[in-house]
Design a protein around this motif. Structure first.
Motif, PDB file in Angstrom:
ATOM      1  N   GLN A   1      34.956  64.844  71.819  1.00 29.52           N
ATOM      2  CA  GLN A   1      35.535  65.896  71.629  1.00 29.52           C
ATOM      3  C   GLN A   1      35.922  66.449  70.145  1.00 29.52           C
ATOM      4  OE1 GLN A   1      35.927  68.401  73.676  1.00 29.52           O
ATOM      5  NE2 GLN A   1      37.180  69.772  72.703  1.00 29.52           N
ATOM      6  N   GLY A   2      35.811  65.419  69.373  1.00 27.02           N
ATOM      7  CA  GLY A   2      36.043  65.574  67.759  1.00 27.02           C
ATOM      8  C   GLY A   2      35.198  64.448  67.184  1.00 27.02           C
ATOM      9  N   ALA A   3      34.557  64.343  66.249  1.00 23.43           N
ATOM     10  CA  ALA A   3      33.950  63.355  65.677  1.00 23.43           C
ATOM     11  C   ALA A   3      34.898  62.446  65.032  1.00 23.43           C
ATOM     12  CB  ALA A   3      32.875  63.798  64.597  1.00 23.43           C
TER      13      ALA A   3
ATOM     14  N   GLU B   1      42.982  70.505  70.498  1.00 21.74           N
ATOM     15  CA  GLU B   1      42.337  70.804  69.108  1.00 21.74           C
ATOM     16  C   GLU B   1      41.797  69.459  68.628  1.00 21.74           C
ATOM     17  OE1 GLU B   1      43.387  74.215  66.677  1.00 21.74           O
ATOM     18  OE2 GLU B   1      45.326  73.801  67.206  1.00 21.74           O
ATOM     19  N   THR B   2      40.447  69.595  67.817  1.00 26.33           N
ATOM     20  CA  THR B   2      40.182  68.478  66.938  1.00 26.33           C
ATOM     21  C   THR B   2      39.732  68.915  65.591  1.00 26.33           C
ATOM     22  OG1 THR B   2      37.914  68.797  68.048  1.00 26.33           O
ATOM     23  CG2 THR B   2      39.215  66.810  68.814  1.00 26.33           C
ATOM     24  N   LEU B   3      40.059  68.323  64.619  1.00 33.32           N
ATOM     25  CA  LEU B   3      40.166  68.702  63.266  1.00 33.32           C
ATOM     26  C   LEU B   3      39.069  68.140  62.501  1.00 33.32           C
ATOM     27  CD1 LEU B   3      43.793  68.876  62.665  1.00 33.32           C
ATOM     28  CD2 LEU B   3      42.130  70.937  63.481  1.00 33.32           C
TER      29      LEU B   3
ATOM     30  N   GLU C   1      32.316  73.329  51.605  1.00 32.60           N
ATOM     31  CA  GLU C   1      33.310  72.944  52.392  1.00 32.60           C
ATOM     32  C   GLU C   1      34.475  73.791  52.400  1.00 32.60           C
ATOM     33  OE1 GLU C   1      34.017  70.022  54.545  1.00 32.60           O
ATOM     34  OE2 GLU C   1      31.783  70.134  54.171  1.00 32.60           O
TER      35      GLU C   1
ATOM     36  N   ARG D   1      34.134  76.406  54.949  1.00 33.22           N
ATOM     37  CA  ARG D   1      34.382  75.969  56.225  1.00 33.22           C
ATOM     38  C   ARG D   1      35.911  75.674  56.501  1.00 33.22           C
ATOM     39  NH1 ARG D   1      29.554  74.192  58.261  1.00 33.22           N
ATOM     40  NH2 ARG D   1      27.933  73.776  56.916  1.00 33.22           N
ATOM     41  N   VAL D   2      36.449  75.531  55.491  1.00 36.16           N
ATOM     42  CA  VAL D   2      38.104  75.187  55.674  1.00 36.16           C
ATOM     43  C   VAL D   2      38.757  76.654  55.687  1.00 36.16           C
ATOM     44  CG1 VAL D   2      40.153  74.601  54.615  1.00 36.16           C
ATOM     45  CG2 VAL D   2      38.002  72.776  54.494  1.00 36.16           C
TER      46      VAL D   2
ATOM     47  N   LEU E   1      37.787  77.847  59.346  1.00 40.36           N
ATOM     48  CA  LEU E   1      37.494  76.836  60.462  1.00 40.36           C
ATOM     49  C   LEU E   1      38.146  77.526  61.661  1.00 40.36           C
ATOM     50  CD1 LEU E   1      37.288  73.889  60.921  1.00 40.36           C
ATOM     51  CD2 LEU E   1      39.979  73.680  60.672  1.00 40.36           C
ATOM     52  N   GLN E   2      39.135  78.241  61.760  1.00 37.63           N
ATOM     53  CA  GLN E   2      39.544  78.737  63.093  1.00 37.63           C
ATOM     54  C   GLN E   2      39.176  80.243  63.299  1.00 37.63           C
ATOM     55  OE1 GLN E   2      43.733  76.617  62.215  1.00 37.63           O
ATOM     56  NE2 GLN E   2      43.614  76.670  64.625  1.00 37.63           N
TER      57      GLN E   2
ATOM     58  N   PRO F   1      39.248  76.709  72.179  1.00 36.97           N
ATOM     59  CA  PRO F   1      38.354  75.755  71.890  1.00 36.97           C
ATOM     60  C   PRO F   1      37.330  75.267  72.657  1.00 36.97           C
ATOM     61  CG  PRO F   1      40.593  75.307  71.499  1.00 36.97           C
ATOM     62  CD  PRO F   1      40.655  76.366  72.092  1.00 36.97           C
ATOM     63  N   VAL F   2      35.942  74.902  71.992  1.00 38.48           N
ATOM     64  CA  VAL F   2      34.911  74.510  72.892  1.00 38.48           C
ATOM     65  C   VAL F   2      34.740  73.065  73.136  1.00 38.48           C
ATOM     66  CG1 VAL F   2      33.884  76.705  72.742  1.00 38.48           C
ATOM     67  CG2 VAL F   2      33.008  74.937  71.070  1.00 38.48           C
TER      68      VAL F   2
ATOM     69  N   PRO G   1      30.943  69.484  66.549  1.00 40.90           N
ATOM     70  CA  PRO G   1      31.483  68.147  66.029  1.00 40.90           C
ATOM     71  C   PRO G   1      33.119  68.125  66.023  1.00 40.90           C
ATOM     72  CG  PRO G   1      29.493  69.326  64.609  1.00 40.90           C
ATOM     73  CD  PRO G   1      29.991  70.137  65.542  1.00 40.90           C
ATOM     74  N   TYR G   2      33.596  69.319  65.657  1.00 43.21           N
ATOM     75  CA  TYR G   2      35.148  69.510  65.620  1.00 43.21           C
ATOM     76  C   TYR G   2      35.438  70.721  66.351  1.00 43.21           C
ATOM     77  CZ  TYR G   2      34.464  65.982  61.972  1.00 43.21           C
ATOM     78  OH  TYR G   2      34.120  64.706  61.352  1.00 43.21           O
ATOM     79  N   ASN G   3      36.453  70.758  67.236  1.00 44.46           N
ATOM     80  CA  ASN G   3      36.692  71.887  68.160  1.00 44.46           C
ATOM     81  C   ASN G   3      38.025  72.221  67.898  1.00 44.46           C
ATOM     82  OD1 ASN G   3      34.073  72.129  69.574  1.00 44.46           O
ATOM     83  ND2 ASN G   3      34.589  70.237  70.097  1.00 44.46           N
ATOM     84  N   PRO G   4      38.322  73.118  66.717  1.00 49.58           N
ATOM     85  CA  PRO G   4      39.964  73.593  66.538  1.00 49.58           C
ATOM     86  C   PRO G   4      40.064  74.839  67.224  1.00 49.58           C
ATOM     87  CG  PRO G   4      38.468  74.212  64.738  1.00 49.58           C
ATOM     88  CD  PRO G   4      37.686  73.366  65.715  1.00 49.58           C
ATOM     89  N   ALA G   5      41.166  75.364  67.615  1.00 47.07           N
ATOM     90  CA  ALA G   5      41.510  76.585  68.362  1.00 47.07           C
ATOM     91  C   ALA G   5      41.464  77.799  67.562  1.00 47.07           C
ATOM     92  CB  ALA G   5      43.079  76.516  68.896  1.00 47.07           C
TER      93      ALA G   5
ATOM     94  N   PRO H   1      19.486  71.330  45.053  1.00 47.08           N
ATOM     95  CA  PRO H   1      20.633  72.350  44.965  1.00 47.08           C
ATOM     96  C   PRO H   1      21.291  72.197  43.648  1.00 47.08           C
ATOM     97  CG  PRO H   1      20.834  70.529  46.571  1.00 47.08           C
ATOM     98  CD  PRO H   1      19.295  70.352  46.076  1.00 47.08           C
TER      99      PRO H   1
END
Ligand SMILES: [Zn+2]
Ligand SMILES: [Zn+2]
Ligand SMILES: [Zn+2]
Lengths: 635, 635, 635
Positions: free
Chosen positions: A420-422, A516-518, B281, B284-285, B288-289, B320-321, B325-329, B520
């Motif tokens: 569910q989360g890496a 949730e996973t982070l 990054e 992404r942060v 993230l949600q 969340p799905v 790789p990570y599934n936060p709410a 890059p």
């Protein structure tokens, strides 16, 4: 119990003229055990049916008469090349569908009936010949089950056995369809013959399918091992054992262990820190030449449980190895430290791998106690020193551990199937709990789910236990306080979300509403200090909230005797939780500095310093890479 | 148009007793659409020819009579297990030559004639039974074409079809040899039967070969879809649609869309930011949600074009799905925000995936509007709120977008075949252009190359369009200013460098002399601000230089109506180019703060705040994770 | 010697009408050599036996009569498609067991007897037709052996040949079992027919097995090449050559070179820095558009040894290429710099790849001296400039190099088989030694182990030479001082640890007791400056310690004429060691600034500035990207 030392030896690698000298030198070094035979099938039976045991007779006699007790291995981890001609389909197949070829070791599928018969045959021949030989004090069956990812095989042999296993377990195919929820994505089967192994699907297979395949594969290891146990038991009274590996979780070691008398494991502290442990760079550098301060202890405690109290280190790293990405040397003192640490955790025997470095083959860069040309390698002097230390220590007995952790192999299979989360991993979670108890200076037991409640503890941690079953009732019987979560009681036996919700406890009104996973760069702050990382649950319920996230939602809920954690704690948060639990249960903590660890024996408090530098603690000075056995009355 | 809400529902997953209660609760939540049936083949036809439609009759009647309009899916994305026995060769083969097995979904090859016949058969049966049923308001054909990398198949079925496709396209084999330049490396064929699929070659295959295989594979998807369209059309008057995915580019969605009436897509903002978007990054942060602030809008606008104005969100992430790789709410408010944002872009329906979280199967960790045991999950209240918002909004009409971007699937196939630099990617380039227009507060249309010129825009961007064709003439008709490049007009239809050079324009004297790609950490500075990154072209020609690199060579050349960009602009450079273009065309820009986006409707200006915090803009305050519909007369 | 320039040309790619114009323009550019034919098999023999040589006759006549000397290639690197129908099993198989398909180039297995016969046939036909043609001045056999990982093949053809090769080498199977130590893990064979290729084993195969497979595979390349040499020799007096690649180490180039007259190589400085060199980011950025300052020189010097003094650059990068991860353009001046640098190292010919950029095929983004539509690309003017420079330079002769490095392909096979540490690599080690000599301003020779002692040097470095053999004696004859280690003399021919220990020298009492490998973030400090990284040995013995690690153990031991290094030196440590060696041997060093390199010719000191900026050195100013030929008498 008087702990002893031993060594792994390969008489077939050396001229017969060396054997007696080697044996004498082992004794001189203070070693009393020697393991032989586990890779020697091509010398015992060079062609089918052509048995050549004279050399082994002489080797046993030479070693035994020198005063060494012998562990004799069955050679089934390395079937000879002619076996492949007999059973071309006996080799395992990897997840990509590729045959795993002859030319190294463990080239067999656990489900191949023909090969299992051959293993029974060779075990029986060995048992008939040496079962009552007075020098044979123990038997090792096979070698390092599961090493090199060999538990799971996608061969036809495995497929056929899996279908039978499923039919036995589920009865009519409709029952399996319902249990697995195969209506999802029209995955319903009309017969067991339609079920395939869960590899190479377009996207991920049904987790119920995968978990069943893991349970099956573990059962196949158990059955494979039991076939040899059954062959040997009538022929010998010596105990039977197997040598497990570190962080190999693909089969249930408790199930294999139930058929054996002693559990042993192969401890390679420096290799394991390098190739199988989550750690930041600073930690890797600080302990590069010592190994992680908790990894060995973890496995000592785990395999003590697998062996129902009886356990050894069968292979102890004696210097640099050949198989990790980087292979530095242990710091001076570490080989001795590892040996004595094992004793502190209750090992009956610590056996070095290997006596003399082989000049050929895959492990020619793996050091031994002797160099290839027979000089003493650094490990030899440390083994000698450890022998002296053990002599000075005399009789010791393990102490009762005040706390325990539930360890469940099936939970690892469940969570690798759907992480569910890496960042979430079962071993990682349990290891973080273990580290926390050790930072608090506690001796720890592991308990398989089935045995929770047999002994009583102040505190039991049960993080990440996938299937609840009767665990709640067992925990209430087995301890003053149980801490569950995160992800405890999260699925049914057949990988469904439980009807009663998660964790589904009768005596704690605590409900997981959302998960949730982070990613690694994001954490959830807890009021008063510490964070949850990787995994966070949203809890509701009537249970008392003992710790809260910054947004006010519960991080720790609990009532008398049962607590539930809503996330994967970082070190600071674990320390707070353990401190709270200690207050609740009158448990005494001994907070330890980094790298210093503590283990209680009946007579001694043992302090183990994994740091390269000295540490002062509690009025004591422990040198770098040193172990201090402090008699309890010397307080 | 009055936008509506809907939900995806699986009656076959739940006891029939629940259906009526579920339907009532959907209505109560403000939902008016329900999608069913798309994975139910094993329940409709458990064994070959054994049709079981009673349950579906009752489900349709129960849902329909409760007041819900039904989207009925054809179940062809999940052929049942018995179909594999009938057609063992119907499964796709991956690029490594491995059969993709049964046990999840999309386990078919688009080129398998036998399976296509089965799909026609089941579609026809469904059409005959429900084509005139008043509750069936729309039909969905199959599910998420191309998901899980299923467009390209290296099976024998695909090979045979590819050879026929090539023979039809090229006529004599010599024509193909010439078109592909097969003289290079002696790759000339003597007959079409010698042509293989372009996988597993020693080094890379001829790009002409690969591009042809992409075109063919896209055509196979179109033909597969059309087979069911043709089966259903005579049997129903309801519109036909398909649900596309995000950033799936392996087939030409415009071509598939031409046979359908409505385009829909499956929008998973948090999953997509995590698993399919270039971002640093910090970005992404920060999101993230919430998901990327432009990713949903991009696909809304793209699929509006695919649907020729008619489009829906068929699956809207509700929490969340399970698959990233990570599934936060989602942050509170985001489910509502995503719904209203879709409406602002012209969606007719936004349908949540799914009604109730399944307790079994691969997606058991994918949230729904309800929890597995039937409680309201956080998404339910947000759906209810969105329904109220839509009721308050009433009738709305989309506004004309002032600017457009040319989107060309074949260019993506061309540039993945030969990226020339690891940082160059067609979607990435187009997305950077789209972001730039959105930072300038503009509403954007997408246009496929074939339709450029049908409507008029102030400005059209056409970066990275591989094959020029008649695009130059169309652009001159279709806008006041067209900006092409980099890499526009760079190859012929058969993947050769055009005889006239690059970009080969008739009305702009601008020539690409040399192409460089950059890692890059290296960029090329542009005078006055901004950089080109990843991709740089050396231009010459008589066209006026409007922007120059620090070394004096042109970055942007242009004359009246046609400009050409010589590199991949970073954000600063894009903003300069858009500002220059606005001046040239009297286009009004509304520069937006980070995370705030703007979309024009006929009656409203819609402001969408993807930030967690409030934003003040233009005298307005938009709360974090909120949407503001401002009536135009309220200025 | 008067160095000349040339170019690679593909008449079959262009209309015949262009040929004469192209030839005239080559001459005008100052080019005197042209290579043709090496990929033209499908045009020479479109169907089996259907020979079509007229076009080649005319091409040769056109080019030759224009004044160009021709290198004629045999087309065996690109067998036509019909050959696959004739020999379906002629293609190589990769380590995963997958057939490597037709559709690019090098699609053959070196062990396929049928294909080797075809190669002999086509070479003989070419030789008969053009062997005495006055325009054919040289022959190239095949193209870039080993490129695209094609040396090792896991096909049935290779398996059968390997078994025969082993039987020839070892005699009875027992000898092989003993030599390989197959008793380890019961890997003993009963017959050669049981031996498989060493891929897809469960864990790593016996290193002796892998090393034997490497030796065999190298021998197959040699035999494949020799088959064509033998076909051509009777038919022509022109020299035979092959074009090798950069850092391709899978076969022994010295062995192939022994059957040829000239060695040539294909030099792509910018691509090679990007895709095959260890370097930190700062270095990659500083030399992004120039290539590494030592990589070209290394191969010039290496292939000069392979050609026994005679060598060319057959393909010189003329601009951006298409195959590296990133493909920037050379800085102005670099194409000329690379050309003149090759001359400074003794090249007879520098030939650009290619004349005109192809508008089709895999390399359509690979620049030439002309653009696809025939304009001069930037490389053309630099080639013209280089031609003028060479005209001005006139006759030159190489100077004797004062120092040498032993280069041993088999050591690379040994150390990739068992690197023991992820940071250890043979080429990396040798290249670090080469760089150190070049930082000291020295001209360097390479010497294969077999030839050490034939010429005398002040100093020979022999790091990482796996098998000692008679090397110690040869070194004592061949130089004033030899520096060996680390990992010199570390295994026997059959991959065992030598009985005499490591390095096993007769004239230096220095013994390796223990070996450690280190991760990148850990080094071992040396007293007085510098570090060992990656690889560290613990030395004992009576030899004098010349440098010590911080813990007092020896880093460098040595007595008169023989030194041994106990670790992989970083740059600082290498510089100290070279300085000490220079003092010992009266060798004069010229310490060079970063990016400036120096090469001695008989008449000139050549200074080559890889930096983009000017460098002042020794009273001279060398412009960025420039070469300065300073006459020795001008001091
Ligand atoms: Zn494969
Ligand atoms: Zn082991
Ligand atoms: Zn979906």
């Amino acid at each position: 119990m008087k702990p002893e030392l031993g060594v792994c030896y390969y008489p077939e690698h050396w001229p017969e003229a060396n054997w007696a000298k080697d044996a004498a030198r082992m004794i001189e070094t203070g070693l009393t055990w020697v393991r032989i035979g586990e890779f020697a099938w091509s010398r015992l039976e060079p062609t089918p049916g052509n048995l050549q045991f004279d050399w082994l007779d002489r080797a046993i006699e030479t070693l035994g008469s020198a005063g060494l007790k012998i562990v004799l291995g069955t050679p089934t981890a390395t079937p000879p090349r002619w076996m492949m001609d007999k059973f071309p389909d006996m080799r395992a197949v990897d997840a990509e569908g590729h045959l795993r070829k002859f030319g190294s070791r463990r080239h067999y599928c656990f489900s191949h009936v023909g090969y299992i018969d051959e293993c029974k045959r060779i075990a029986q021949i060995l048992g008939q010949r040496y079962g009552r030989n007075p020098h044979i004090a123990t038997w090792q069956i096979d070698n390092e089950y599961g090493c090199h990812d060999t538990t799971l095989s996608y061969s036809d042999a495995a497929l056929n056995a899996f279908r039978r296993w499923l039919a036995d377990r589920y009865g009519p195919i409709e029952a399996l369809n319902t249990a697995w929820g195969n209506v999802f994505w029209s995955m319903e089967y009309n017969s067991f013959d339609q079920i395939e192994l869960p590899n190479q699907t377009v996207t991920e297979p049904n987790p119920a399918h995968v978990l069943a395949f893991h349970r099956f594969s573990s059962d196949q290891v158990v059955a494979f091992n039991k076939a040899q146990v059954d062959a040997l038991r009538p022929l010998t009274d010596a105990p039977l054992l197997h040598n497990y590996m570190g962080r190999v979780l693909d089969f249930d070691h408790f199930d294999v262990g139930d058929d054996l008398d002693i559990a042993t494991w192969d401890s390679y502290p420096i290799g394991f820190l390098s190739d199988r442990l989550e750690a930041d760079e600073a930690h890797r550098v600080a302990f590069l030449q010592q190994g992680d301060p908790d990894m060995q202890a973890f496995h000592h405690d785990l395999y003590r449980a697998v062996g129902r109290g009886r356990w050894w280190v069968m292979e102890q790293q004696p210097g640099p190895v050949n198989w990790a990405p980087y292979n530095p040397a242990p710091l001076p003192g570490m080989v001795r430290l590892w040996s004595l640490e094992a004793v502190a955790h209750g090992a009956e025997v610590v056996s070095y791998f290997r006596w003399r470095q082989a000049p050929f083959g895959q492990e020619q860069m793996h050091t031994g106690l002797l160099t290839p040309n027979g000089h003493g390698a650094p490990g030899l002097a440390e083994a000698r020193q450890a022998a002296d230390d053990l002599a000075a220590l005399g009789e010791v007995q393990p102490a009762r551990a005040p706390v325990a952790i539930v360890f469940d192999y099936a939970s690892n299979w469940a969570w690798t199937t759907q992480p569910q989360g890496a960042g979430f991993d079962y071993f990682r979670l349990v290891f973080s709990a273990y580290r926390a108890l050790r930072r608090a200076g506690l001796s720890v037991d592991f308990v398989p789910p089935a045995k929770v409640g047999e002994k009583h503890y102040y505190l039991i941690l049960a993080p990440g236990v996938a299937v609840l079953g009767s665990l709640e009732q067992q925990l209430l019987q087995g301890c003053d306080l149980a801490i569950m979560g995160p992800r405890t009681g999260a699925i049914t036996e057949d990988y469904q979300i439980p009807h009663a919700g998660r964790p589904g406890l009768d005596h704690l009104s605590s409900h997981v509403d959302l998960i949730e996973t982070l990613p690694p760069q994001v954490v959830r702050t807890v009021d008063g200090g510490g964070n949850a990382e990787h995994w966070v649950e949203h809890l509701s319920g009537e249970a008392k909230t003992k710790l809260s996230f910054a947004d006010g939602t519960p991080m720790l809920q609990g009532d008398a005797g049962l607590w539930y954690l809503a996330g994967f704690p970082d070190e600071t948060l674990w320390d707070r939780v353990i401190t709270m639990a200690a207050k609740e249960t009158d448990l005494t903590l001994h907070m330890m500095p980094a790298g210093l660890r503590r283990r209680e024996m009946q007579s001694h408090e043992v302090l183990i310093n994994y740091n390269a530098h000295p540490i002062s603690w509690n009025g004591l000075q422990i040198e770098g890479c040193d172990v201090l056995f402090r008699k309890h009355d010397s307080h």
